[in-house]
Structures are given as structure tokens and as C-alpha cells.
Design a protein around this motif. Sequence first.
Motif, PDB file in Angstrom:
ATOM      1  N   GLY A 429      -3.288  -9.575 -15.766  1.00  0.00           N
ATOM      2  CA  GLY A 429      -4.167 -10.216 -14.782  1.00  0.00           C
ATOM      3  C   GLY A 429      -3.476 -10.649 -13.513  1.00  0.00           C
ATOM      4  O   GLY A 429      -4.116 -10.784 -12.473  1.00  0.00           O
ATOM      5  N   ASP A 430      -2.165 -10.899 -13.563  1.00  0.00           N
ATOM      6  CA  ASP A 430      -1.490 -11.310 -12.343  1.00  0.00           C
ATOM      7  C   ASP A 430      -1.467 -10.159 -11.347  1.00  0.00           C
ATOM      8  O   ASP A 430      -1.502  -8.986 -11.706  1.00  0.00           O
ATOM      9  CB  ASP A 430      -0.059 -11.773 -12.647  1.00  0.00           C
ATOM     10  CG  ASP A 430       0.016 -13.274 -12.941  1.00  0.00           C
ATOM     11  OD1 ASP A 430      -0.940 -13.975 -12.571  1.00  0.00           O
ATOM     12  OD2 ASP A 430       1.006 -13.705 -13.540  1.00  0.00           O
ATOM     13  N   ASP A 431      -1.387 -10.523 -10.051  1.00  0.00           N
ATOM     14  CA  ASP A 431      -1.511  -9.516  -9.006  1.00  0.00           C
ATOM     15  C   ASP A 431      -0.273  -8.654  -8.847  1.00  0.00           C
ATOM     16  O   ASP A 431      -0.364  -7.531  -8.363  1.00  0.00           O
ATOM     17  CB  ASP A 431      -1.834 -10.215  -7.673  1.00  0.00           C
ATOM     18  CG  ASP A 431      -3.192 -10.886  -7.726  1.00  0.00           C
ATOM     19  OD1 ASP A 431      -4.201 -10.155  -7.654  1.00  0.00           O
ATOM     20  OD2 ASP A 431      -3.264 -12.109  -7.853  1.00  0.00           O
ATOM     21  N   ALA A 546      -2.480 -18.843 -13.241  1.00  0.00           N
ATOM     22  CA  ALA A 546      -2.402 -20.127 -13.929  1.00  0.00           C
ATOM     23  C   ALA A 546      -2.041 -21.221 -12.929  1.00  0.00           C
ATOM     24  O   ALA A 546      -1.523 -20.947 -11.842  1.00  0.00           O
ATOM     25  CB  ALA A 546      -1.365 -20.058 -15.042  1.00  0.00           C
ATOM     26  N   GLY A 547      -2.325 -22.469 -13.290  1.00  0.00           N
ATOM     27  CA  GLY A 547      -1.909 -23.588 -12.441  1.00  0.00           C
ATOM     28  C   GLY A 547      -3.034 -24.338 -11.793  1.00  0.00           C
ATOM     29  O   GLY A 547      -2.819 -25.399 -11.190  1.00  0.00           O
ATOM     30  N   GLN A 617     -12.953 -15.077 -13.468  1.00  0.00           N
ATOM     31  CA  GLN A 617     -12.817 -15.191 -14.914  1.00  0.00           C
ATOM     32  C   GLN A 617     -11.348 -15.103 -15.330  1.00  0.00           C
ATOM     33  O   GLN A 617     -10.877 -15.865 -16.186  1.00  0.00           O
ATOM     34  CB  GLN A 617     -13.614 -14.089 -15.597  1.00  0.00           C
ATOM     35  CG  GLN A 617     -13.626 -14.171 -17.120  1.00  0.00           C
ATOM     36  CD  GLN A 617     -14.392 -13.025 -17.747  1.00  0.00           C
ATOM     37  OE1 GLN A 617     -14.169 -11.866 -17.407  1.00  0.00           O
ATOM     38  NE2 GLN A 617     -15.306 -13.340 -18.646  1.00  0.00           N
ATOM     39  N   GLY A 618     -10.603 -14.168 -14.721  1.00  0.00           N
ATOM     40  CA  GLY A 618      -9.180 -14.064 -15.013  1.00  0.00           C
ATOM     41  C   GLY A 618      -8.437 -15.326 -14.635  1.00  0.00           C
ATOM     42  O   GLY A 618      -7.540 -15.786 -15.359  1.00  0.00           O
ATOM     43  N   LEU A 619      -8.791 -15.926 -13.520  1.00  0.00           N
ATOM     44  CA  LEU A 619      -8.157 -17.165 -13.078  1.00  0.00           C
ATOM     45  C   LEU A 619      -8.476 -18.304 -14.045  1.00  0.00           C
ATOM     46  O   LEU A 619      -7.592 -19.110 -14.407  1.00  0.00           O
ATOM     47  CB  LEU A 619      -8.630 -17.489 -11.660  1.00  0.00           C
ATOM     48  CG  LEU A 619      -7.873 -18.533 -10.846  1.00  0.00           C
ATOM     49  CD1 LEU A 619      -7.981 -18.230  -9.364  1.00  0.00           C
ATOM     50  CD2 LEU A 619      -8.419 -19.922 -11.121  1.00  0.00           C
ATOM     51  N   LEU A 625      -9.515 -23.181 -17.806  1.00  0.00           N
ATOM     52  CA  LEU A 625     -10.540 -23.999 -17.169  1.00  0.00           C
ATOM     53  C   LEU A 625     -11.830 -23.200 -17.028  1.00  0.00           C
ATOM     54  O   LEU A 625     -11.857 -21.986 -17.237  1.00  0.00           O
ATOM     55  CB  LEU A 625     -10.082 -24.465 -15.782  1.00  0.00           C
ATOM     56  CG  LEU A 625      -8.914 -25.447 -15.710  1.00  0.00           C
ATOM     57  CD1 LEU A 625      -8.479 -25.632 -14.262  1.00  0.00           C
ATOM     58  CD2 LEU A 625      -9.295 -26.787 -16.333  1.00  0.00           C
ATOM     59  N   GLY A 626     -12.897 -23.907 -16.660  1.00  0.00           N
ATOM     60  CA  GLY A 626     -14.131 -23.269 -16.262  1.00  0.00           C
ATOM     61  C   GLY A 626     -14.305 -23.421 -14.757  1.00  0.00           C
ATOM     62  O   GLY A 626     -13.416 -23.940 -14.062  1.00  0.00           O
TER      63      GLY A 626
END
Length: 720
Positions: A429-431, A546-547, A617-619, A625-626
Motif C-alpha cells: 500500500g505504500d507509495d 500509517a501515522g 481505505q489503505g490509509l 482508524l476510520g
Amino acid sequence: MHAPRLPLTRDLVLVGGGHTHALLLRMWGMQPLPGVRLTLINPGPTAPYSGMLPGFVAGHYNRDALDIDLVKLARFAGARLILGAAEEIDPEARRITVPGRPAISYDVASIDIGITSAMPELPGFADFAIPAKPLGEFSASWDAFRAGTEPARIACIGGGVAGVELILAMSHALRQKNRLAQATLIDSDTALSVLSSQSQSRLRKALDAQGVTVLEQAPIDRLSEGRIHLKDGRDISSDFIVGAAGARAYGWLATSGLALHDGALVVSERLQTSDPHVFATGDCAYMAHAPRPKAGVFAVRQAPVLFHNLKAMLAGGAFRSYQPQQDYLKLISMGGKSALADRNGRSFSGGLLWRWKDHIDRKFMGKFTSLPVMSPPALPRVHAKGMQEAFGSKPMCGGCGSKVGRTALRHGLSTYHGASRPDVTSLPGDDAAQLTVGGTMQVISTDHLRAFTEDPVAMTAITAQHALNDIWAMGARPQAATVTLILPRQTPELQERLLSEIMETAHQEMKAAGAAIVGGHTSLGEELTVGFTITGLCDARPITLAGACAGDHLILTKPLGSGTILAAEMTGQARGAWVAGALDLMCQSQRNAAKVLRPVARAMTDVTGFGLLGHLQGLCEASHLGAEITFDAIPLMEGARDLAEAGVRSTIFDDNAALLPGIGTAGTRALLVDPQTSGGLLACVAPEHAAQVFEQLKNYGYRAAKIGEMRGSDEGIVPR
């Protein structure tokens, strides 16, 4: 055996989207010449039809009715459309210059750019008046002026047929709104001198009935704000001044070295200029073998001859001659829904003639609004099971970030668990992947796009920005890039031209981003594909998915809608202006947006093929989190809402929507999962930084918006 795509061997370049070229493009779409790469150069995505201009000015037609959509026409003809104004042609080098891009080479060229009514020698004209030609500039200015509510004074410089039609139309439009205070027609000689005495008499009565004052033998000294100063000392007040006199060819033709007559290109009966590889038609051409006044009827009738002769020049064969008629029917609008017919010294007028003229004009425009919709190729009579489903119900639009569907990706890559080296971090998922090189953190990413526009410069710029966005999203600064190209089969000379355009554009885009191109690879295939692999350097820890923290503001830096608009363009459903706007936004660099967000973003990604909700959604998953988003706050590209409501969907829309089954994507909300190409950055920013971030993004020219907030992990994604 599958038939290979035929190689390209010759470049035909059309300069200008005039009536002749518009008709030629339609003919070419029905009967193309295999092996020819066709290019159209025009300042904008549409070309106004002069026959309907007076009706538009009078209020009988809306603005859209006036325009020939060149984006749709180019798609139908298989032509690449270059949006820009040509400013030089070099017949010896066979190159055409358009500002801001590499020179365009040709084997055969044709020029149909019309004329201009600008009067640069008249002091004050450029500042206080608007020329009637080019039509696009005039129609936009008039549209804005007539939207007012105050009493208005208008004036037209030039008492020929065009000037009389315009002043009658403007007067009628303002009278209908009770706004006409004064209307003046000014001519340095005698008005309407080219018409029969009977036609002159009828039109003068119409001018008188509309309250138009006609000033003849009245040369102008200068213009100032709101005033026309005549040489005899009189001053005429006017809030809107249009110039319809002294129409002339564009000045850049004089630098071509081609033979000219009063600035126009001299053409033979074959419509060739003094250089046989350059043709010209319409008002910018002078027919030395049969001089005629400027009139649209000649341009229309030149089209089949030009079509035939261009093919003869490119493929061999006999040429045809164009012999214009001695006289022609002039249908002249008279402000209201009435028209005058003039031919061979005879004259008639009335509402029936206007209806006839309206029928002729609508029939002409219908040639460009009833183009066939592109349909998928037919399957072989005998084929393997599942082929229809694999083919899908719509053409592969290319506006999906060239992505494979997310379901196939997840399942196909399910056995891949990331990098196995301690100095490489690659999280799903990371860019971009993270590389540790000594004490330096480096990121690397790759992106490739199959061509969805025939303009290789636009395609290269968009692909470059699409690839760079992965680097910006990680908070890195671009460092080095390699280029990967798949070129369609063509002659070495055409390959050289294409590579030159691509590489010059790639160099400009990467240099502006701070990266150096260090190599690449080319191969041959069925269609153009452009790709970049880019490394970037991080001064601090990379920004990942993430973060994010609950309460963070979600900031989006670019409007949505490119997937829908490009899908619609493939099937002839999108307006040319919408497509041009989408391409401009896709070319927009996120460099300054990243500069603003890098110090404050807790998590960040770019929005591409999985759509806004897919990337959000990936983030959310990475940050545990939502999120809550406000749909009405999301910026949309012009036309995206209309097309989504009409049911237009891109190729992988269904796959994107299937991964978020609890979220409604009907109607306009389909844009929530619309795949994007070179989309914006999506960043999570603490509330205390949001106001400053918005101000900075606005100052850099971004259409950024706060589209929602991060919420607790049990809330999922909730659109409002």
C-alpha cells in the motif's frame, strides 16, 4: 492469427480547426489513409462556426450550439490533437512551432487558421475594443457583456456584411432586455458596397428599425476608454466596441517564406502553396487562379478537394482542381429571426429565409454532433469461454491509472510478503519502497501509463507527474529517473520525431521536479506506453500511510473525475472543454503541494487507480482508524458530475466499488471510487495546521479542500 497494427510512415499535420479542416477530419474518420499519423493543432478544444455567430449574438442560440467539438472530432478521425496556437512554420525543415512544446515535424501540412479583425495600427484598439475574428474571443466577450443589466451603448467598426450582421444582432439582443441606449455602425467608406442596391436598401431599413446610427465616410483617429474619436473631431460613446473591418491574415505567415498576397497564402487550383508539401484553405488562403471574396461557402466546398489531394500527396495518385463558383447565395441575418438572401443582384428577406438559414446551419453542425460512438471490436465467431466477460462492456479507457483491478492485485500478490533485505522496506500500500543507503534514506517507485491521448507531449507530462506523485507522497525529493517506452511500429524517421518530443518533455518535467534522467529502455509494441522509475531522497523519516491520528483533517489537493471524463471521451460523450480541463489538471505538478504538506502531514498518499475511497481505505487500514468524509466538499473536475449522473463509468469502476460494498456509489457518488490518473495528494493534517496549509495551497493555485476527518478505528469510512 491476430492482425498486427499497421506501421506509421508519414506525418500529416493540420494547422487550425477551420471549417475545411473540420469537414476533412470527419471524412478522414470514415476513410483514413493507413500509415498516416494525423495531427491537428488548434488553440482550443473547440472551433466556433461563423454561420451561427450572428444568431448566437442575437440570443437565438446558446454558446454550445456555436462550437465544433474538436476533441470528439479528433478522436473520431484517429488524430492527435495539440492544444496550442502555431506561431511559425519552417517549410525547409518541415517543422511547425507551437509555444511551450517541442517543434512538430511533418511530411505534408495544411493550414486553415482563418483571419483576424484586429486593427493593431489603430491607436487604442488593442486596449478598448474586441475584434470580431477570431470568433471564440469575441463570442466570450459578448457573452459576458450582455449578461449585464445597465443601459448599454454599442458600436461596430466596419460597414461590410459582417459588421452589419453583428450590429443588428447586438442591437436586437439588448433591445430584448430593454438595455439598448445607443448603437452605431462606423465605416471609413460606404457601408454594404459589395451588395446589390436592393439588398443595401433592405438592410439599411433594418438598421433604422433597430435604432442603429450609420456613420459613413468616417475614418477613426483613435480609441479611448468608452469612446471612439473620429478624424473629423466627433466622438462616439460606446461601452462595447467590436472591430469587423480590415480582416487580415495572421502575421506569423509572413515569416514562412511562402508566397503571399496581402498576407494570405497564395494557393493553386490544387490548394497547394508555393511549397507543394504545404496546403492552405479557407480565409487564410488566396486563390490566385480564381480570386474570390472571403466566404464560408468556399471553405466548405474546398474540403473534398483538399481531402483528395492530401491523400494523393501522401500515397500517390492524380490531383483534383478546385474551381469556385462565380457567385453564391448570401444569407444574411437581420437581428431578429429574419434573414436576407442576395444572389445575382436579386434580393429577398423575411422569416422564412431565417428558418431556411437556420436549417442549413443546423444541418452543417449536425455533421459534427452525430459522430458514431466507438464500440468494442467484435469477437471471433468461435472463441474460448469467458472471453466476453474478460473483454468487458466498455473499451479500455486508460484513465484508470493503467491499473489492474484491486481484487486481482490483492489475490495475485497474496504470496508476496515484502522485501527480505534489512536495508529495504516495502510495505503493502505504500507509495514507494524505502532504501537505506549508508546514512541516507532513499525511496524508489515506478509507474507506467498506456496512452489515452494521442498527443505524446501531454501523455509524457501526465505520466511524469503521475510517477512523481509517489515520491512527493512519501515526503521525498526526486533524485534520478529512468524512462521506459513502448513505441508503436513506425518508420525510423517517425520514431526519431516521437522520441524527440517525448524525451524533451520528460527532461523538462523531471528537471522542474529536481530529478535527472539517467537512462532508460525502449521497445516496440502495439501502442504507446510511457513509464518512469524514480528515486527520491528523504531529509526526515518518509511519510507513509500509517501515522494518522483521530481528528486529523483530510486534505485533498486536486479535483476528482479524470477516470470518468476519459472514459466518456473514448466513447464521444465528453465535451472537448471538459477533456482539455482534465488533461491540464493531470499535468499539474504536486511539487509545491508536497512542499506545503511535507512538514505537517502525519500520513499521506496520492489518489490514483483505486479511487479516493480505495486509497483512503489503505490509509485507514495502515493507521488503524476510520474516516468521515463530506461528499459535497470534494472538488470535482468540470463535467465529472454531469457524466457520473449520466451513468458513465471507467473500466475498473466495478472492481473499485466491490471493495467497499457498504458505501453507495450511485449517481454522482460514483466519483468516490473513480480511478484517477495523476491525481492529487491526500494528507492527514493536525487541525491546528489546517488553516495555514489551506492558505499556502491556495496561493500556489491548487483547488484543495478539506474533505473530512479521521475517526476512531471502529467507525470505518462514512461518507456524508
